[in-house]
Every structure is written in structure tokens, then in C-alpha cells.
Design a protein around this motif. Sequence first.
Motif, PDB file in Angstrom:
ATOM      1  N   SER A 102     -11.165  61.834  63.202  1.00 10.83           N
ATOM      2  CA  SER A 102     -10.057  61.624  62.260  1.00 10.83           C
ATOM      3  C   SER A 102     -10.427  60.558  61.232  1.00 10.83           C
ATOM      4  O   SER A 102     -10.066  60.671  60.053  1.00 10.83           O
ATOM      5  N   ASP A 122      -7.288  68.495  60.182  1.00 11.44           N
ATOM      6  CA  ASP A 122      -7.492  67.678  61.383  1.00 11.44           C
ATOM      7  C   ASP A 122      -6.800  68.346  62.562  1.00 11.44           C
ATOM      8  O   ASP A 122      -5.577  68.353  62.638  1.00 11.44           O
ATOM      9  N   GLU A 123      -7.555  68.925  63.454  1.00  9.80           N
ATOM     10  CA  GLU A 123      -7.040  69.641  64.620  1.00  9.80           C
ATOM     11  C   GLU A 123      -5.904  70.592  64.251  1.00  9.80           C
ATOM     12  O   GLU A 123      -4.810  70.489  64.792  1.00  9.80           O
TER      13      GLU A 123
END
Lengths: 303, 250
Positions: free
Chosen positions: B45, B165-166
Motif C-alpha cells: 500500500s 489496492d486489493e
Amino acid sequence: MRFSSFTYLVGQGWHNMRANRLMTFASMGVLTVCMLLVGAAFLVGINIDAMVEYIGEQNQTIVYLQDGLTEEQTAAVDSAIRAIPGVVGVTYVSPEEVLQRYDSELQLDSRTSLAAAFADDIPFDANYIVVVDDLKNLSGILPQLLAIDGVTDLRSPLELSEVFLSLQRAITYAGYGMVGVLALVSIVIINNTIRITVFSRRKEIGIMKLVGATNGFIRFPFFVEGVTSGLLSAAIASGIICGAYYALIRWYGEHQNNITQMFGGSLVPLQEVWYILVVAFAAFGFVLCGIGTATSIRKHLNV
Amino acid sequence: MIDFEHVTKIYETKNDENVALEDVSLHIDEGEFVFVLGHSGAGKSTFLKLMLMEEKPTEGVVAINGQDLTRIKRRKVPYMRRQMGCVFQDFRLIPTMTVYENVAFAMRVTNISTKTIKSRVPFALSLVGLEDKMDRLPDELSGGEQQRVAVARALAHGPKLIIADEPTGNIDPEMSMDIMQLFEAINKVHITVVVVTHEHELVHKLAAKYNNRIITLAHGQIADDTAHPEVAREYAARMAERESEEVYAE
Ligand SMILES: Nc1ncnc2c1ncn2[C@@H]1O[C@H](COP(=O)(O)OP(=O)(O)OP(=O)(O)O)[C@@H](O)[C@H]1O
Ligand SMILES: [Mg+2]
């Protein structure tokens, strides 16, 4: 900025106000009360000013002369008055002139003439109208006038002037102090309101930042909200204070007595003050709410 | 398109320093599709946040399109962000706005004309297959659909780079495949895509099919990079060296 963006942002600001209506009402209530207090102080001040000015214009002490003075005696009184330091104007008013004045002031209908009715036996004494250079010196001058031979009586509405001058000063200072305190209160209130809006919209603000909204774009609706609250409060306060003042003027006009007469008998008319109030309230609301908004979003919108 | 030059990121907390990235250097070309893998806390991240200018590197240079992000003026940051689109695990949709409004909102705040918004929003939503759900609220959609709205929002202003992000972290596995395929489709029109995820299986399946690049982060360093096999060897050598140092110290 595009016009469509501008209208969008203004709409967002108003939307925020509705979404937080309770807080908006509360803060606008406080703002309105602050403005009303400032406005009331202003009206009291301006009326005191007017009264002081009125009394100042009446800077005429009437010196009554004994009945049946000879010309020589009158001339002696005249020069005695003129000899007093601080006296700048001395006007002799004969009994005939007094009668003339009453006649024109009473404005009876054209057929009845006061002057004609009393022409043979004038019931008035001759007098002098004395004008002094400065109201402050008057208290020293009055006893000297009374001590002159041939002077029976004095009439001076100026005894009150000193009280009034100090009252005027006190009200001016209190007024400034109050404006300062209330301005601060208003800033704090708006600051808080906007902070709550910012908090309740922090998610949107985060998204706005991520997609590349400029700081100005993010802040604009909050300014719209703050300034609209300020201007609406100004409108409400203007309405209330003008209405109340109008009612007060009428009431005052209907409840006259000797004392009110002494101060001119009327308040400063509404048409001379309403625009001052409206402009001042709008400026008060605009500037203070702008400051309140700016101070609250500076901290919370760091990008 | 994206350059990291000896980037170190250290988070300073009250009691200690947290090294999130350590001397990371890499280059991602325009039009590339990159998966970033790594254990929890590996710095994935952080890697994305540096690109989004949410964080600044402690050392080194992060550049996008040759623009050094550390030297960019604060005032220019929003304009830099408009070149990117981002998607997060938690969707970040506004719950009180409809699907249409969520996408339109993001375009509106970047000063795009109403006319463009009116034509572009339905187009972006049709790309993710949600044109018939424009008037729903996010709550009335499945997780996968919500994420597709977020993808449409990230695409709507026409970015050159998509960062995720994810994106499948809150979505069930079948839907995850859909979302990933969506990113592959986006990449087809020459948009650079960087996707952080920990779904190894899915990544390897897709990477094999679409020939995507996989970068693996471990303890703040690049442990593997399928585009540069030497990276893995260097990392292994470095780790071995450290280990021996530690043994020696004992
Ligand atoms: N704001 C912060 N302050 C202090 N330390 C932080 C901060 N953000 C991240 N870290 C630390 O930096 C390291 C890397 O964090 P990062 O969020 O990049 O990991 P990640 O690879 O995304 O992990 P995950 O897969 O769990 O999301 C972690 O050790 C984390 O504790
Ligand atoms: Mg993470």
C-alpha cells in the motif's frame, strides 16, 4: 471555473445546510441574536447622538429681563452679558418679537392673529438669547448671568448636556466592546458549524482529493454554506430590527411628555438608518462567516 | 511511465521508526500491466500511496511521466492525480448517491463540463456492465458490482494509469475473477494498470494468460520481478549476506 461547476458548488453548499438543518438553524439563531444586539446598540447610540446634537443646537440660554427696564438699563445688561468670557452670541428679543414667534409657531388659522389680539398689551418679557462657545463652559457662565442686575430668570436645557456627553461616550465604548465580543462569538459559531459539515462529509472529501479535486473546489461549498448562513441571518436580523424600531418610533411619538420634548420629541427616523443596518449586517455576516469558514477548513482540509 | 529510484519510506511513529520501503528502484512502462504481491506489511500500500502522493518518500525519487512527484507544487497535486484513477478494497462509494451520481460526482469535482459528464458516465458504466443499474444506491448492489462502479469512476475522466489496492479484497472469488478481467480489458486500450493483491493463485492464472508482470515485495524490498529475473537473485544474495552477518554477530 466553469459556470456549471459554480452552480454545482453553490448547490452543494446549500445542500450541506439542509443536511445539517438543526445546526444551521442553531448557528443562524445565534448569528441573528448577535446582529440584533449590535443593531440595538447602534440604534441607541445614534439616538443619543441625535439628542446630544439637538441639545447642542439648542445652545441657547434664555435670559429673562425684569419688566420695564429703561433703555440704559437694558444696554447695561447687554454689555454685562457680553463681558462674560465664553459668551459668543447675544441677541436681544423684544416682547413684540416673542409675540411674533409664538404667533407663527402656533400657526392658527389665517383669520385669528395672536399678534393682533395682544398687540396692545403684550404679556411677554423681553429677553436675551445667549450662545456660549462650548457647552462645557456653560456651568460656569450660568451663575454669572444670573448675577447681573435686571436679570430675573434663566432657562437652559443644557444642564443635562454633561450627563449626556458621558452617556454617549460610555455607549460608544460599550458598543465597540460588544461588537468585538459578538464578532468573536459569530466566528466561533460558524467555525463549529462548518467543522461539523466537514466532518460529516469527510468521506466525500477524501474521494474528492483522490480523484484530483483542487483545494479551492473542495472548500468552495463550505464558503457558500458559511456565507449563506451569514447573509440569511443578516436578512432576518434586518427585518426584525427594522420592524421593531418602526414600532418603537410610533410608540415614542404617541407617548410624548416634557422630557421627551426636551430631547427633540422624536427618534431618528427609520429611513435614515435602515440601509445602514442592512449593509452593516450583511457585511458583518459575510466577513465573519467567511473568517469562520476559512479558519475551520484550513485545519481540516489539509491535502 | 512510473519510476522509483532508490526509494525508502520510513514512517515515524511516537516510539519507533517503521521501514515500509527500503531502497526500491523499478521502472514500469506505459501500457504495462503489473501485479504487486507480498505478505501483509510488505509495503504494497505504501508503494501505491507514494504514486498517489498521499505519502512522500523519505529518500529517493518517485516520478510519473518524468515528473518528480517530490518536487511537485502542492497546487499541482490535484492535476497530477487526474492522470490516474484509483480503486480500493473498500470501494469508497458515497452511500447517499446513486451509481450514476457517484461516477458523475468524481468527474464534476475535476471541473469536467456537464455535457461531457452526461455522455461519459453511461459510457463508463456500460464498460463495467452496469448501465442498467445506474439509479441504484451502492447498498443495493453486490460487492462485485460496487467495485465495478468504483472502476467506472476511476475510468470516467480518462486516466492513463489505473492503480488498485486489493480491489478484490472484499469480494467473493468468482466476482474477483470478473474484476481482474475488467482490469485486463482496461489494459488492452493501452492504460497502464498496477494492481496490488495477495491472491497469488488468481494472479498466476491471469499472468500466465495475459503475460502480466508480477512484482513481489517482501519486507519493503523487491524480492522478485518477473520482468527482471536478476532482481530475485540480487535479493536472495542480499538476504544471505544479512543472515550471515547476523550469525556472525551472534
Ligand atoms: N501511517 C503509518 N504509520 C506508521 N506505520 C505505517 C503506516 N502505514 C503503514 N505503516 C507500516 O508500514 C509497513 C508497510 O505497510 P503497508 O500498508 O504498505 O503494507 P501492505 O503491504 O499494504 O500490507 P497489507 O497487505 O496488510 O495491506 C507496515 O509495517 C505498516 O505497519
Ligand atoms: Mg495494504
